[in-house]
Design a protein around this motif. Structure first.
Motif, PDB file in Angstrom:
ATOM      1  N   MET A 170       0.808  -1.212   0.000  1.00 45.37           N
ATOM      2  CA  MET A 170       0.000   0.000   0.000  1.00 45.37           C
ATOM      3  C   MET A 170       0.845   1.268   0.000  1.00 45.37           C
ATOM      4  O   MET A 170       0.376   2.327  -0.388  1.00 45.37           O
ATOM      5  N   GLU A 171       2.091   1.148   0.462  1.00 43.96           N
ATOM      6  CA  GLU A 171       2.956   2.327   0.519  1.00 43.96           C
ATOM      7  C   GLU A 171       4.408   1.912   0.345  1.00 43.96           C
ATOM      8  O   GLU A 171       4.880   0.985   1.005  1.00 43.96           O
ATOM      9  N   ARG A 172       5.099   2.594  -0.574  1.00 45.32           N
ATOM     10  CA  ARG A 172       6.495   2.283  -0.847  1.00 45.32           C
ATOM     11  C   ARG A 172       7.412   3.406  -0.387  1.00 45.32           C
ATOM     12  O   ARG A 172       7.051   4.571  -0.416  1.00 45.32           O
ATOM     13  N   GLY A 173       8.609   3.028   0.032  1.00 45.87           N
ATOM     14  CA  GLY A 173       9.644   3.984   0.390  1.00 45.87           C
ATOM     15  C   GLY A 173      10.888   3.705  -0.427  1.00 45.87           C
ATOM     16  O   GLY A 173      10.886   2.843  -1.309  1.00 45.87           O
ATOM     17  N   PRO A 174      11.986   4.391  -0.138  1.00 41.73           N
ATOM     18  CA  PRO A 174      13.231   4.205  -0.890  1.00 41.73           C
ATOM     19  C   PRO A 174      13.754   2.768  -0.842  1.00 41.73           C
ATOM     20  O   PRO A 174      14.394   2.302  -1.786  1.00 41.73           O
ATOM     21  N   GLU A 175      13.455   2.073   0.251  1.00 48.77           N
ATOM     22  CA  GLU A 175      13.964   0.719   0.425  1.00 48.77           C
ATOM     23  C   GLU A 175      12.961  -0.350  -0.017  1.00 48.77           C
ATOM     24  O   GLU A 175      13.205  -1.540   0.145  1.00 48.77           O
ATOM     25  N   GLY A 176      11.814   0.086  -0.531  1.00 51.35           N
ATOM     26  CA  GLY A 176      10.795  -0.881  -0.938  1.00 51.35           C
ATOM     27  C   GLY A 176       9.497  -0.664  -0.187  1.00 51.35           C
ATOM     28  O   GLY A 176       9.193   0.451   0.246  1.00 51.35           O
ATOM     29  N   CYS A 177       8.745  -1.740   0.004  1.00 54.30           N
ATOM     30  CA  CYS A 177       7.436  -1.628   0.632  1.00 54.30           C
ATOM     31  C   CYS A 177       7.561  -1.323   2.122  1.00 54.30           C
ATOM     32  O   CYS A 177       8.282  -2.009   2.847  1.00 54.30           O
ATOM     33  N   VAL A 178       6.856  -0.291   2.569  1.00 58.19           N
ATOM     34  CA  VAL A 178       6.890   0.073   3.990  1.00 58.19           C
ATOM     35  C   VAL A 178       5.547  -0.193   4.675  1.00 58.19           C
ATOM     36  O   VAL A 178       5.461  -0.155   5.905  1.00 58.19           O
ATOM     37  N   LYS A 179       4.517  -0.448   3.870  1.00 63.77           N
ATOM     38  CA  LYS A 179       3.211  -0.763   4.452  1.00 63.77           C
ATOM     39  C   LYS A 179       2.498  -1.739   3.532  1.00 63.77           C
ATOM     40  O   LYS A 179       2.160  -1.405   2.395  1.00 63.77           O
TER      41      LYS A 179
END
Length: 202
Positions: A170-179
């Protein structure tokens, strides 16, 4: 190979059958982006597939605007951008187009915007005998409970889901999926509305 030009999109049915023994195919609009209204091209593609005994099932449609935009004019424009792909799907003998519910990330706004956009598009699709199916493809759409709620609120026979086994981030960050949403729960919630699946090995 398609993006690189090593494979002509018109030869896709032939390669699917002769190299992989696959007799039913799905298309991605990015590989024939400028051909949605090219009657000669669509007729040629369908004839090649028919001659090989290959069935074209659906078109996955990307890059046509935000069906779940909170702005009514933007939403309507996105819906109308999809019309040509509904027509192309009908010409190719498909049963569905797959769409994304992009737009707002705020759940309270995403649900009604999604319901409205889908209803508009499905009303057009119904006239053409085409299903409008939604993939869990990031943001609120990867929440099985929320997407199921949208399906219930739309309540049209030609609206459904294309559950993807792996798309529950549902939510991605610089390192991949965060949620991420629980993929097993999500599949259980989306399968009752499924008109196809995107199966992946994990």
């Amino acid at each position: 190979k398609l993006f690189g030009g090593q494979l002509n999109h018109l030869d896709f049915p032939k390669v699917a059958k002769e190299e992989f023994d696959i007799h039913a195919i799905e298309l991605v609009n990015q590989f024939f982006r400028d051909k949605a209204m090219d009657t000669a091209y669509l007729t040629d593609f369908k004839q090649r597939a028919d001659d090989l005994g290959v069935k074209t099932l659906l078109i996955m449609v990307d890059g046509q605007g935000d069906i779940a935009s909170t702005d009514a004019a933007t939403r309507k424009a996105a819906v109308e951008n999809h019309f040509k792909w509904v027509d192309a799907a009908a010409a190719l003998g498909c049963h569905s187009i797959r769409v994304n519910l992009n737009g707002t990330q705020e759940v309270e706004e995403w649900i009604p915007a999604s319901v409205d956009g889908l209803t508009q598009l499905a009303t057009y699709g119904k006239e053409k005998g085409i299903n409008i199916i939604v993939e869990n493809h990031g943001g609120p759409s990867s929440n099985g409970q929320l997407l199921s709620e949208v399906m219930e609120k739309v309540g049209m026979d030609n609206v459904g889901t294309l559950p993807d086994f792996g798309n529950f981030c549902m939510e991605r960050g610089p390192e991949g999926c965060v949620k991420a949403y629980d993929m097993y729960k999500g599949m259980e919630e989306l399968m009752p509305y499924a008109k196809g699946v995107s199966a992946k090995a994990n």
